[in-house]
Design a protein around this motif. Structure first.
Motif, mmCIF file in Angstrom:
data_model
loop_
_atom_site.group_PDB
_atom_site.id
_atom_site.type_symbol
_atom_site.label_atom_id
_atom_site.label_comp_id
_atom_site.label_asym_id
_atom_site.label_seq_id
_atom_site.Cartn_x
_atom_site.Cartn_y
_atom_site.Cartn_z
ATOM 1 N N ASP A 232 0.851 -1.185 0.000
ATOM 2 C CA ASP A 232 0.000 0.000 0.000
ATOM 3 C C ASP A 232 0.889 1.238 0.000
ATOM 4 O O ASP A 232 2.125 1.138 -0.090
ATOM 5 N N LEU A 233 0.307 2.418 0.110
ATOM 6 C CA LEU A 233 1.089 3.653 0.025
ATOM 7 C C LEU A 233 1.885 3.948 1.279
ATOM 8 O O LEU A 233 2.650 4.920 1.318
ATOM 9 N N LEU A 234 1.724 3.092 2.297
ATOM 10 C CA LEU A 234 2.481 3.243 3.541
ATOM 11 C C LEU A 234 3.525 2.148 3.704
ATOM 12 O O LEU A 234 4.211 2.086 4.717
ATOM 13 N N GLY A 235 3.602 1.248 2.732
ATOM 14 C CA GLY A 235 4.569 0.161 2.803
ATOM 15 C C GLY A 235 4.034 -1.104 3.423
ATOM 16 O O GLY A 235 4.783 -2.067 3.602
ATOM 17 N N LEU A 245 1.168 0.504 -4.411
ATOM 18 C CA LEU A 245 2.383 1.063 -4.983
ATOM 19 C C LEU A 245 3.259 -0.091 -5.451
ATOM 20 O O LEU A 245 3.649 -0.940 -4.654
ATOM 21 N N SER A 246 3.533 -0.127 -6.759
ATOM 22 C CA SER A 246 4.373 -1.172 -7.344
ATOM 23 C C SER A 246 5.600 -0.541 -7.982
ATOM 24 O O SER A 246 5.487 0.480 -8.679
ATOM 25 N N ALA A 247 6.756 -1.168 -7.782
ATOM 26 C CA ALA A 247 8.003 -0.687 -8.374
ATOM 27 C C ALA A 247 9.097 -1.701 -8.071
ATOM 28 O O ALA A 247 8.867 -2.669 -7.327
ATOM 29 N N ASN A 248 10.291 -1.475 -8.621
ATOM 30 C CA ASN A 248 11.418 -2.287 -8.171
ATOM 31 C C ASN A 248 11.781 -1.857 -6.748
ATOM 32 O O ASN A 248 11.332 -0.799 -6.271
ATOM 33 N N LEU A 251 13.202 1.915 -6.248
ATOM 34 C CA LEU A 251 12.234 2.954 -6.586
ATOM 35 C C LEU A 251 11.032 2.911 -5.657
ATOM 36 O O LEU A 251 10.451 3.965 -5.341
ATOM 37 N N HIS A 252 10.670 1.735 -5.215
ATOM 38 C CA HIS A 252 9.565 1.614 -4.264
ATOM 39 C C HIS A 252 9.886 2.379 -2.987
ATOM 40 O O HIS A 252 9.062 3.144 -2.476
ATOM 41 N N LEU A 254 12.075 4.855 -2.617
ATOM 42 C CA LEU A 254 12.143 6.290 -2.906
ATOM 43 C C LEU A 254 10.745 6.885 -3.069
ATOM 44 O O LEU A 254 10.468 7.997 -2.596
ATOM 45 N N ALA A 255 9.855 6.161 -3.737
ATOM 46 C CA ALA A 255 8.492 6.656 -3.934
ATOM 47 C C ALA A 255 7.752 6.758 -2.603
ATOM 48 O O ALA A 255 7.016 7.725 -2.360
ATOM 49 N N LEU A 256 7.937 5.780 -1.727
ATOM 50 C CA LEU A 256 7.319 5.848 -0.392
ATOM 51 C C LEU A 256 7.774 7.097 0.345
ATOM 52 O O LEU A 256 6.974 7.767 1.004
ATOM 53 N N GLU A 257 9.050 7.413 0.241
ATOM 54 C CA GLU A 257 9.578 8.588 0.931
ATOM 55 C C GLU A 257 8.941 9.865 0.410
ATOM 56 O O GLU A 257 8.585 10.767 1.188
ATOM 57 N N VAL A 258 8.782 9.959 -0.897
ATOM 58 C CA VAL A 258 8.158 11.160 -1.473
ATOM 59 C C VAL A 258 6.707 11.263 -1.065
ATOM 60 O O VAL A 258 6.219 12.335 -0.683
ATOM 61 N N LEU A 259 5.977 10.159 -1.112
ATOM 62 C CA LEU A 259 4.559 10.184 -0.760
ATOM 63 C C LEU A 259 4.338 10.500 0.722
ATOM 64 O O LEU A 259 3.307 11.055 1.099
ATOM 65 N N ALA A 260 5.313 10.143 1.548
ATOM 66 C CA ALA A 260 5.166 10.360 2.996
ATOM 67 C C ALA A 260 5.675 11.718 3.451
ATOM 68 O O ALA A 260 5.391 12.142 4.577
#
Length: 264
Positions: A232-235, A245-248, A251-252, A254-260
């Protein structure tokens, strides 16, 4: 590990679903009704779910079943989960981007997933420790193994979501825009397709603020078996209902950090 034959059974269930959906796609007499949450359901949705459920009662009578239209819940043991038509709005408008999603969960963990999109002549599948695969074209086409992108920089990443409007309701539009601005490009491929494209390595990140278990379970194992991460968007587990949220792996994170990150 899924028992021998579970993946093969899931692929057969995909064949059953395809025979129904292909016949009803763009049918002039397609029947549509609105559910209480104002989402549409067609006679193809209900026919697929009924047919798959009946096939499972015969093939796996001791397993539980959960479907988008008929209900059911995931419990301990083995549960088959079906989204008969993911992308119903596309289906009823004649847009070919829709699929049947079939998954097997064992003690709450997905171990088999099939995503069948006959109007795109594409089928993706995965099983625990058996990799992620795509067959595109005729049923005689050889399947190819899938691997997520090796990209490690958000600045080089291709991002997709389903609808930016839902970010206002279920998470934060500002958070999504921060992620989009950090990436190279963003599009709204939407629903199952964006997560499958992450597994293929053609997209780097798929992010959406709201999913149901039947929306995400099949693609969750596909992405994982392709070397990626789907949470989910919180990991946490994407079954929590707080997005996907899907990624390698890099990137997963890094994306979590930006969203949080807090606004500002």
């Amino acid at each position: 590990m899924p028992r021998h034959g579970d993946l093969e059974l899931a692929l057969q269930l995909g064949d059953i679903a395809d025979r129904i959906t292909v016949r009803r796609f763009q049918a002039h007499d397609l029947r549509i009704r609105e559910k209480p949450d104002r989402t549409p359901v067609t006679d193809a949705d209900t026919a697929v779910e009924t047919a798959v459920c009946e096939a499972l009662r015969f093939a796996r009578p001791d397993d539980a079943f959960a479907g988008e239209e008929t209900g059911g819940s995931v419990t301990t043991g083995r549960t088959w989960m079906v989204d008969p038509v993911d992308g119903t709005k596309n289906f009823l408008r004649g847009v070919p981007v829709w699929a049947t999603l079939i998954a097997l969960l064992e003690d709450g963990r997905p171990t088999v997933g099939v995503i069948s999109a006959p109007a795109l002549a594409s089928r993706w599948w995965a099983a625990a420790e058996r990799g992620a695969w795509l067959r595109r074209g005729s049923v005689d086409s050889a399947p190819v193994p899938l691997r997520v992108s090796s990209n490690t920089r958000l600045a080089d990443s291709y991002l997709s979501t389903t609808s930016t409007r839902t970010w206002d309701v279920f998470h934060s539009r500002a958070a999504y825009l921060r992620l989009a601005e950090a990436c190279w490009e963003d599009r709204a491929f939407g629903d199952f397709l964006q997560h499958c494209m992450v597994a293929e390595g053609t997209l780097d990140i798929a992010a959406e603020p709201v999913v149901n278990p039947w929306d995400i379970t099949a693609v969750q194992i596909l992405v994982a078996e392709a070397g990626g991460v789907c949470t989910d968007l919180l990991g946490a587990s994407p079954h929590s209902g707080t997005g996907a949220l899907s990624a390698n792996p890099r990137l997963h994170r890094l994306a979590l950090e930006v969203l949080a990150a807090p606004p500002g």
